[in-house]
Design a protein around this motif. Structure first.
Motif, PDB file in Angstrom:
ATOM      1  N   SER B  33       1.340  -1.298  -0.354  1.00 34.42           N
ATOM      2  CA  SER B  33      -0.013  -0.021   0.128  1.00 34.42           C
ATOM      3  C   SER B  33       1.041   1.428  -0.114  1.00 34.42           C
ATOM      4  O   SER B  33       1.522   1.451   0.613  1.00 34.42           O
ATOM      5  CB  SER B  33      -0.750   0.415   1.438  1.00 34.42           C
ATOM      6  OG  SER B  33      -1.328  -0.371   2.069  1.00 34.42           O
ATOM      7  N   PHE B  35       1.153   4.660   0.662  1.00 30.45           N
ATOM      8  CA  PHE B  35       1.060   6.175   1.499  1.00 30.45           C
ATOM      9  C   PHE B  35       1.014   7.246   1.023  1.00 30.45           C
ATOM     10  O   PHE B  35       0.719   8.431   1.126  1.00 30.45           O
ATOM     11  CB  PHE B  35       1.749   5.931   2.843  1.00 30.45           C
ATOM     12  CG  PHE B  35       0.458   5.074   3.655  1.00 30.45           C
ATOM     13  CD1 PHE B  35       0.285   3.749   3.518  1.00 30.45           C
ATOM     14  CD2 PHE B  35      -0.553   5.514   4.272  1.00 30.45           C
ATOM     15  CE1 PHE B  35      -0.373   3.491   4.897  1.00 30.45           C
ATOM     16  CE2 PHE B  35      -1.555   4.882   5.147  1.00 30.45           C
ATOM     17  CZ  PHE B  35      -1.493   4.016   5.068  1.00 30.45           C
ATOM     18  N   PHE B 233      -2.842  14.251   0.372  1.00 33.17           N
ATOM     19  CA  PHE B 233      -2.998  13.193   1.830  1.00 33.17           C
ATOM     20  C   PHE B 233      -4.416  13.227   1.924  1.00 33.17           C
ATOM     21  O   PHE B 233      -4.627  12.123   2.982  1.00 33.17           O
ATOM     22  CB  PHE B 233      -2.392  13.459   2.588  1.00 33.17           C
ATOM     23  CG  PHE B 233      -1.791  13.257   3.458  1.00 33.17           C
ATOM     24  CD1 PHE B 233      -1.274  12.359   3.841  1.00 33.17           C
ATOM     25  CD2 PHE B 233      -2.200  13.124   5.522  1.00 33.17           C
ATOM     26  CE1 PHE B 233      -0.737  11.586   5.277  1.00 33.17           C
ATOM     27  CE2 PHE B 233      -2.050  12.665   6.135  1.00 33.17           C
ATOM     28  CZ  PHE B 233      -1.107  11.808   6.303  1.00 33.17           C
ATOM     29  N   LEU B 236      -6.060  10.257   0.469  1.00 30.87           N
ATOM     30  CA  LEU B 236      -5.689   8.914   0.829  1.00 30.87           C
ATOM     31  C   LEU B 236      -6.398   7.664   1.355  1.00 30.87           C
ATOM     32  O   LEU B 236      -6.329   6.896   0.154  1.00 30.87           O
ATOM     33  CB  LEU B 236      -4.360   8.922   1.862  1.00 30.87           C
ATOM     34  CG  LEU B 236      -3.540   7.936   1.825  1.00 30.87           C
ATOM     35  CD1 LEU B 236      -2.145   7.852  -0.116  1.00 30.87           C
ATOM     36  CD2 LEU B 236      -1.802   8.253   2.672  1.00 30.87           C
ATOM     37  N   LEU B 237      -7.439   9.142   2.152  1.00 36.37           N
ATOM     38  CA  LEU B 237      -8.103   7.010   2.982  1.00 36.37           C
ATOM     39  C   LEU B 237      -9.769   6.907   1.756  1.00 36.37           C
ATOM     40  O   LEU B 237      -9.809   5.580   1.713  1.00 36.37           O
ATOM     41  CB  LEU B 237      -8.670   7.733   3.767  1.00 36.37           C
ATOM     42  CG  LEU B 237      -9.676   6.908   5.012  1.00 36.37           C
ATOM     43  CD1 LEU B 237      -8.897   5.602   5.042  1.00 36.37           C
ATOM     44  CD2 LEU B 237     -10.140   7.385   6.641  1.00 36.37           C
ATOM     45  N   PHE B 240      -7.656   4.925  -0.919  1.00 33.71           N
ATOM     46  CA  PHE B 240      -7.633   3.299  -0.720  1.00 33.71           C
ATOM     47  C   PHE B 240      -9.343   2.727   0.065  1.00 33.71           C
ATOM     48  O   PHE B 240      -9.479   1.279  -0.632  1.00 33.71           O
ATOM     49  CB  PHE B 240      -6.633   3.730   1.194  1.00 33.71           C
ATOM     50  CG  PHE B 240      -5.635   3.309   0.858  1.00 33.71           C
ATOM     51  CD1 PHE B 240      -4.323   2.824   0.486  1.00 33.71           C
ATOM     52  CD2 PHE B 240      -4.811   4.316   2.068  1.00 33.71           C
ATOM     53  CE1 PHE B 240      -2.996   2.820   0.058  1.00 33.71           C
ATOM     54  CE2 PHE B 240      -3.443   4.952   1.830  1.00 33.71           C
ATOM     55  CZ  PHE B 240      -2.630   3.721   0.763  1.00 33.71           C
ATOM     56  N   ILE B 244     -10.180  -0.836  -2.124  1.00 32.28           N
ATOM     57  CA  ILE B 244     -10.489  -2.189  -1.180  1.00 32.28           C
ATOM     58  C   ILE B 244     -12.089  -2.297  -1.621  1.00 32.28           C
ATOM     59  O   ILE B 244     -12.282  -3.813  -1.618  1.00 32.28           O
ATOM     60  CB  ILE B 244     -10.399  -1.949   0.461  1.00 32.28           C
ATOM     61  CG1 ILE B 244      -8.532  -1.618   0.026  1.00 32.28           C
ATOM     62  CG2 ILE B 244     -10.809  -2.554   1.456  1.00 32.28           C
ATOM     63  CD1 ILE B 244      -8.549  -1.206   1.630  1.00 32.28           C
ATOM     64  N   ALA B 278     -15.027  13.289   5.541  1.00 32.51           N
ATOM     65  CA  ALA B 278     -14.108  11.884   5.492  1.00 32.51           C
ATOM     66  C   ALA B 278     -14.344  11.185   6.658  1.00 32.51           C
ATOM     67  O   ALA B 278     -13.871  10.067   6.525  1.00 32.51           O
ATOM     68  CB  ALA B 278     -12.624  12.661   6.111  1.00 32.51           C
ATOM     69  N   ALA B 279     -15.492  10.778   7.459  1.00 34.87           N
ATOM     70  CA  ALA B 279     -15.647   9.912   7.717  1.00 34.87           C
ATOM     71  C   ALA B 279     -16.798   8.606   7.096  1.00 34.87           C
ATOM     72  O   ALA B 279     -15.847   8.017   7.544  1.00 34.87           O
ATOM     73  CB  ALA B 279     -16.374  10.165   9.298  1.00 34.87           C
ATOM     74  N   PHE B 282     -14.238   6.486   5.682  1.00 33.61           N
ATOM     75  CA  PHE B 282     -14.241   5.347   6.489  1.00 33.61           C
ATOM     76  C   PHE B 282     -14.906   3.862   6.875  1.00 33.61           C
ATOM     77  O   PHE B 282     -14.915   2.837   7.033  1.00 33.61           O
ATOM     78  CB  PHE B 282     -13.887   6.251   8.584  1.00 33.61           C
ATOM     79  CG  PHE B 282     -12.997   5.589   9.161  1.00 33.61           C
ATOM     80  CD1 PHE B 282     -11.752   4.477   9.069  1.00 33.61           C
ATOM     81  CD2 PHE B 282     -14.041   4.789  10.337  1.00 33.61           C
ATOM     82  CE1 PHE B 282     -11.103   3.730  10.063  1.00 33.61           C
ATOM     83  CE2 PHE B 282     -13.680   4.106  11.266  1.00 33.61           C
ATOM     84  CZ  PHE B 282     -12.915   3.360  10.934  1.00 33.61           C
ATOM     85  N   LEU B 285     -14.977   1.540   4.509  1.00 28.69           N
ATOM     86  CA  LEU B 285     -13.909   0.848   4.164  1.00 28.69           C
ATOM     87  C   LEU B 285     -13.888  -0.312   5.448  1.00 28.69           C
ATOM     88  O   LEU B 285     -13.769  -1.210   5.588  1.00 28.69           O
ATOM     89  CB  LEU B 285     -12.915   1.583   4.720  1.00 28.69           C
ATOM     90  CG  LEU B 285     -11.409   0.501   5.449  1.00 28.69           C
ATOM     91  CD1 LEU B 285     -10.577   0.393   4.102  1.00 28.69           C
ATOM     92  CD2 LEU B 285     -10.660   2.140   5.497  1.00 28.69           C
ATOM     93  N   MET B 286     -14.912   0.402   6.410  1.00 26.64           N
ATOM     94  CA  MET B 286     -15.263  -0.884   7.918  1.00 26.64           C
ATOM     95  C   MET B 286     -16.310  -1.750   7.441  1.00 26.64           C
ATOM     96  O   MET B 286     -15.626  -2.663   7.793  1.00 26.64           O
ATOM     97  CB  MET B 286     -15.258  -0.119   8.746  1.00 26.64           C
ATOM     98  CG  MET B 286     -14.499   0.800   9.967  1.00 26.64           C
ATOM     99  SD  MET B 286     -12.619  -0.450  10.270  1.00 26.64           S
ATOM    100  CE  MET B 286     -13.128  -0.692  12.060  1.00 26.64           C
TER     101      MET B 286
END
Lengths: 327, 302
Positions: B33, B35, B233, B236-237, B240, B244, B278-279, B282, B285-286
């Motif tokens: 990965s 970064f 930056f 990035l999240l 990713f 995924i 931004a959350a 996440f 992703l989770m």
């Protein structure tokens, strides 16, 4: 002379709080091989939890439970441990990169909550009036700094002894076995995922404790204390010290913090005030390059004990690089 | 709820998706990965900006193309920027990643990319300061296209550009020998070596595609939002998460994942407020990691 002693105590206190985070990371990465690039998030969780539990009641936000400081520290460890366990459960059955990405996400989200959940965290204004151990001594800075140093040293020493004991215990040996050869350890009946989640949770709890210590030491926390740069600094500390060694983690933290603080002082002397921000970014560039160079030429750091076990079939190559990396 | 979020979501999704192609290729072919991918984006954008300024200094003010906010200098600069970003990626691979890769410890490469990311970003901050800049400060008039949706000419042009690029990369991956070699290497590296695939050239192509597309995504952000050293930056999240969600290694998956995340973000902004944007990545992703870690188009890891 007294000023110098006071500064020395202050410097060491900060360095030792960093070394506590590094010890937590060493359990996760050095011992178990779990890659956490969101440790700033776990440090922040600890700081905010302890602050909420121990500050006096505040009408502007939730909580302020006025509990004793030790209760705050315990609470920080529990919440930090649970957060780390949940992160681990989602990712530790997958390839190791997934943990890196997820922990990165945890740090982003914690930062977001700290900044925006004003009712809980005070938002950008942070939380003040966090009770300080020996707060009554604040009038005499030297005594205050020395007593803080004593508290932080005691906690760090306890964590160090506990971690040394853990790494020699059967539990620690299972972690090392999983790190070195997961398949062999699993074939002996050890549940890799279960042990890894445990190690990750304990490491997260130690990081959260460090965050709580820092919060009570400064008396004020804000989202800016927990930016990705914190994660980065701690990683450099561990790599310089040598992953796998608890003593290395502490020595690396003190050394890197000395370099960081020293270069900060140097730039503030050399550069005009309006150039300070630029000089600070150059400082980060230098540390980043240092990390990459150490990874290239001396991946075991100064005190690292990670034996680089040659993989079957690659022995010649590994032996050659072993020689290159040697002292 | 206004349908405007569809346009915003598709645009954000295009930026995320173009970036996620690079992330997914690096992950599946080079097995780590990266970064620093977000910082390729930022470097590409600043390089493009530098070329635009240089052209501006040489030729003076150039009239924009039709209703767009930019003229030919930006198109030339974008091509130069893409080449520059690809070269930057190749250079970083040569001095850092390839040496660590040969030691066989994948996660050390991830760590190095994390260090490189910090250094690259701070170097941008040192050179250009953290103050945001823009390609153009002109304000475009959004045209209504029905259903309460408005769209600017720039946005239409960028959506078309994304579609063309994605189609191009897809064709490259499925119709050319290089693309097939890349797929082979991502599916079984050992076997690919045995049948004589030139690993070094596949690695080069991976960095070139990833770097060039990161630059395009960054320039899109620069045109539609703003240019800052942290712009990559912050992506990035989402990148990713998109890689995924789509399934590691799958290019259509990365783009679709990007669009889903972009639309989810844009929709959520209306419901829970922009500060929580931004959350969203996440949470997605989770959810993917708990429910279906191989993603939409992924294959199970061997």
């Amino acid at each position: 002379m007294m000023d110098l002693l006071g500064y020395g105590a202050f410097f060491l206190t900060t360095a030792l709080i960093f070394s506590l985070v590094t010890l937590g990371l060493n359990l996760q990465w050095g011992l178990t091989g779990l890659f956490n690039v969101g440790l700033a998030g776990f440090v922040a969780i600890g700081a905010y939890t302890s602050a909420l539990l121990t500050t006096p009641d505040d009408a502007a936000r939730f909580g302020g439970f006025g509990l004793p400081i030790l209760a705050g520290w315990a609470g920080a460890m529990i919440v930090g441990g649970i957060a780390a366990a949940l992160t681990g459960m989602a990712t530790l059955r997958l390839r190791s990169d997934y943990l890196a990405i997820t922990t990165f996400g945890v740090a982003v989200v914690v930062q977001l909550v700290a900044l925006n959940a004003q009712k809980l965290t005070g938002g950008p204004f942070g939380i003040g009036f966090i009770p300080r151990p020996f707060g009554s001594l604040a009038e005499t800075p030297l005594l205050f700094n020395l007593s803080n140093l004593a508290v932080v040293s005691a906690v760090t020493l306890m964590a160090y002894l506990a971690l040394e004991h853990l790494s020699r215990s059967p539990w620690g040996r299972v972690l090392k076995a999983l790190r070195e050869d997961g398949r062999a350890a699993i074939s002996l009946g050890k549940s890799a995922r279960f042990y890894r989640v445990q190690a990750f949770a304990v490491g997260g709890a130690i990081m959260a404790l460090a965050g709580a210590l820092q919060a009570h030491f400064t008396g004020f926390i804000a989202p800016d204390n927990y930016l990705p740069i914190l994660t980065f600094q701690v990683w450099v500390m561990l790599i310089v010290g040598g992953s796998g060694s608890n003593a290395g983690a502490i020595a690396g933290s003190i050394l890197v913090w000395a370099i960081w603080a020293g270069s900060g002082t140097l730039t503030s002397v050399l550069f005009a005030p309006e150039q300070q921000a630029r000089a600070a970014s150059l400082q980060i560039v230098a540390i980043g390059v240092m990390l990459c160079v150490i990874l290239l030429i001396r991946p075991n750091g100064l005190f690292g004990d990670r034996p680089r076990r040659p993989k079957p079939g690659k022995q010649k190559k590994a032996a050659a690089s072993e020689n290159e990396a040697g002292p | 709820m206004s349908l405007q979020f569809v346009v915003d979501g598709l645009l954000t999704g295009s930026m995320i998706g173009l970036g996620a192609i690079g992330v997914t290729l690096t992950y599946s072919i080079l097995r780590f990965s990266n970064f620093a991918h977000g910082d390729f984006m930022a470097w590409g954008t600043y390089a493009t900006l530098a070329v635009v300024s240089a052209i501006g200094a040489m030729f003076g003010k150039v009239a924009p193309i039709g209703p767009l906010s930019f003229g030919w200098p930006l198109l030339v600069a974008l091509v130069v920027g893409m080449a520059f970003t690809a070269l930057l990626a190749l250079l970083l691979d040569k001095v850092l990643f390839s040496r660590l890769r040969s030691q066989g410890r994948a996660i050390i490469v991830v760590m190095a990319s994390f260090g490189a990311s910090m250094a690259l970003r701070s170097l941008l901050e040192f050179t250009f300061s953290s103050r945001p800049t823009y390609f153009s400060r002109a304000i475009q008039i959004a045209m209504p296209v029905g259903f309460g949706i408005r769209i600017t000419p720039d946005q239409i042009a960028l959506l078309l550009l994304t579609a063309v690029l994605v189609l191009g990369v897809h064709l490259l991956m499925t119709r050319t020998q290089t693309g097939r070699s890349m797929q082979a290497l991502s599916q079984n590296a050992a076997l690919a070596r045995i049948v004589g695939i030139d690993v070094a050239s596949v690695v080069r192509v991976t960095w070139i595609i990833g770097g060039a597309l990161a630059c395009v995504a960054g320039v899109m952000i620069g045109i539609l939002v703003q240019i800052r050293p942290f712009m990559g930056f912050d992506m990035l999240l989402p990148m990713f998460a998109a890689a995924i969600l789509g399934g590691i290694g799958s290019i259509p998956g990365a783009v679709l994942g990007g669009l889903i995340i972009g639309l989810a973000e844009a929709g959520a902004v209306q419901l829970i407020g922009a500060e929580w944007r931004a959350a969203i990545s996440f949470i997605i992703l989770m959810a993917v990691l708990f429910v279906r870690p191989i993603g939409l188009f992924g294959v199970r890891e061997r």
